[in-house]
Design an enzyme around this catalytic site. Structure first.
Site, PDB file in Angstrom:
ATOM      1  N   HIS A  21      37.179  40.281  33.475  1.00 39.09           N
ATOM      2  CA  HIS A  21      36.636  39.030  32.930  1.00 39.09           C
ATOM      3  C   HIS A  21      36.228  39.218  31.470  1.00 39.09           C
ATOM      4  O   HIS A  21      36.517  38.385  30.618  1.00 39.09           O
ATOM      5  CB  HIS A  21      35.395  38.585  33.728  1.00 39.09           C
ATOM      6  N   LYS A  45      32.423  28.883  48.516  1.00 39.48           N
ATOM      7  CA  LYS A  45      32.289  30.335  48.694  1.00 39.48           C
ATOM      8  C   LYS A  45      30.816  30.671  48.860  1.00 39.48           C
ATOM      9  O   LYS A  45      29.954  30.009  48.293  1.00 39.48           O
ATOM     10  CB  LYS A  45      32.828  31.075  47.468  1.00 39.48           C
ATOM     11  N   ARG A  94      46.625  38.065  36.162  1.00 43.28           N
ATOM     12  CA  ARG A  94      46.802  39.508  36.384  1.00 43.28           C
ATOM     13  C   ARG A  94      48.217  39.808  36.838  1.00 43.28           C
ATOM     14  O   ARG A  94      48.871  40.697  36.346  1.00 43.28           O
ATOM     15  CB  ARG A  94      45.809  40.004  37.445  1.00 43.28           C
ATOM     16  N   SER A 132      36.773  40.634  41.619  1.00 40.99           N
ATOM     17  CA  SER A 132      35.365  40.690  42.017  1.00 40.99           C
ATOM     18  C   SER A 132      35.261  41.104  43.487  1.00 40.99           C
ATOM     19  O   SER A 132      34.356  41.863  43.861  1.00 40.99           O
ATOM     20  CB  SER A 132      34.701  39.326  41.826  1.00 40.99           C
TER      21      SER A 132
HETATM   22  O1  PNS Z   1      36.951  32.783  39.723  1.00 35.87           O
HETATM   23  P1  PNS Z   1      37.593  31.749  40.591  1.00 35.87           P
HETATM   24  O2  PNS Z   1      36.870  31.691  41.930  1.00 35.87           O
HETATM   25  O3  PNS Z   1      39.075  31.912  40.729  1.00 35.87           O
HETATM   26  O4  PNS Z   1      37.328  30.330  39.848  1.00 35.87           O
HETATM   27  C1  PNS Z   1      37.730  29.116  40.442  1.00 35.87           C
HETATM   28  C2  PNS Z   1      37.165  27.932  39.645  1.00 35.87           C
HETATM   29  C3  PNS Z   1      35.669  28.046  39.510  1.00 35.87           C
HETATM   30  C4  PNS Z   1      37.787  27.908  38.262  1.00 35.87           C
HETATM   31  C5  PNS Z   1      37.534  26.629  40.404  1.00 35.87           C
HETATM   32  O5  PNS Z   1      37.081  26.701  41.727  1.00 35.87           O
HETATM   33  C6  PNS Z   1      36.959  25.381  39.755  1.00 35.87           C
HETATM   34  O6  PNS Z   1      37.494  24.895  38.793  1.00 35.87           O
HETATM   35  N1  PNS Z   1      35.816  24.884  40.284  1.00 35.87           N
HETATM   36  C7  PNS Z   1      35.130  23.730  39.762  1.00 35.87           C
HETATM   37  C8  PNS Z   1      35.378  22.501  40.650  1.00 35.87           C
HETATM   38  C9  PNS Z   1      36.725  21.875  40.328  1.00 35.87           C
HETATM   39  O7  PNS Z   1      36.946  21.310  39.287  1.00 35.87           O
HETATM   40  N2  PNS Z   1      37.645  21.976  41.306  1.00 35.87           N
HETATM   41  C10 PNS Z   1      39.000  21.487  41.183  1.00 35.87           C
HETATM   42  C11 PNS Z   1      39.885  22.510  40.467  1.00 35.87           C
HETATM   43  S1  PNS Z   1      41.511  21.870  40.235  1.00 35.87           S
END
Ligand code: PNS
Length: 171
Positions: A21, A45, A94, A132
């Protein structure tokens, strides 16, 4: 007329933040005028670290980067990006296996906020395997993760797993 600030949002769960990150944050900070690291509440989560802990860890990790700030993200990422006036959402890639999920999210975010582009940055190959989840698993079982996470995060992991019985090896 003043120059437009090129602002990017780098969203994630960051549970916990890893060197991967940090690598992406540093790359984004060189490409954009401002980077907002957006820490998702993410009700789907069950995080190991609270939102406050994740924000605080990232603030410590980014304190040397003058154009990076950390914020909580509660709600839609696309709306957040619009509200802060971002031109881009940054995500790290990645491996090919990341692509399908990222493509789906980027497509949805484009529908919600067409003026905000998703920008994929390649993680350094040194961190291509890092996540993570794998860090948490290794730390929980008492393995060394000091080379995989920033020092303040390694410390927090040690505290977390020695204050619970989860990582204690059975005799
Ligand atoms: O580190 P991660 O868990 O891969 O991140 C995922 C994240 C936080 C980017 C995604 O869950 C997100 O955008 N959450 C905010 C809510 C949202 O907008 N959801 C729709 C995404 S298309």
């Amino acid at each position: 007329m003043g120059e437009q600030v090129r602002r990017a949002v780098y969203p994630g769960s960051f549970d916990p933040p890893t060197m991967g990150h940090l690598d992406i944050i540093q790359r984004a900070a060189q490409l954009f005028d401002e980077v907002i690291v957006a820490v998702a509440v993410n009700s789907q989560k069950q995080p190991l670290f609270s939102l406050e802990e994740r924000v605080e860890m990232l603030q410590e990790c980014c304190k040397a980067l003058g154009n990076v700030r950390v914020a909580a993200l509660d709600g839609l990422l696309a709306r957040f990006a619009q509200q802060v006036g971002a031109c881009a959402i940054v995500r790290g890639l990645r491996a090919v296996s990341d692509f399908e999920y990222e493509f789906q999210m980027a497509t949805m975010n484009r529908q919600l906020a067409p003026e905000v582009d998703t920008c994929f940055l390649m993680t350094h190959q040194q961190y291509a395997f890092l996540s993570s989840s794998i860090v948490k698993e290794v730390a929980r079982l008492g393995g060394a993760v000091d080379h995989l996470v920033p020092p303040n995060v390694a410390h927090k992991l040690r505290v977390k797993f020695t204050s619970t019985t989860a990582g204690t090896p059975t005799p």
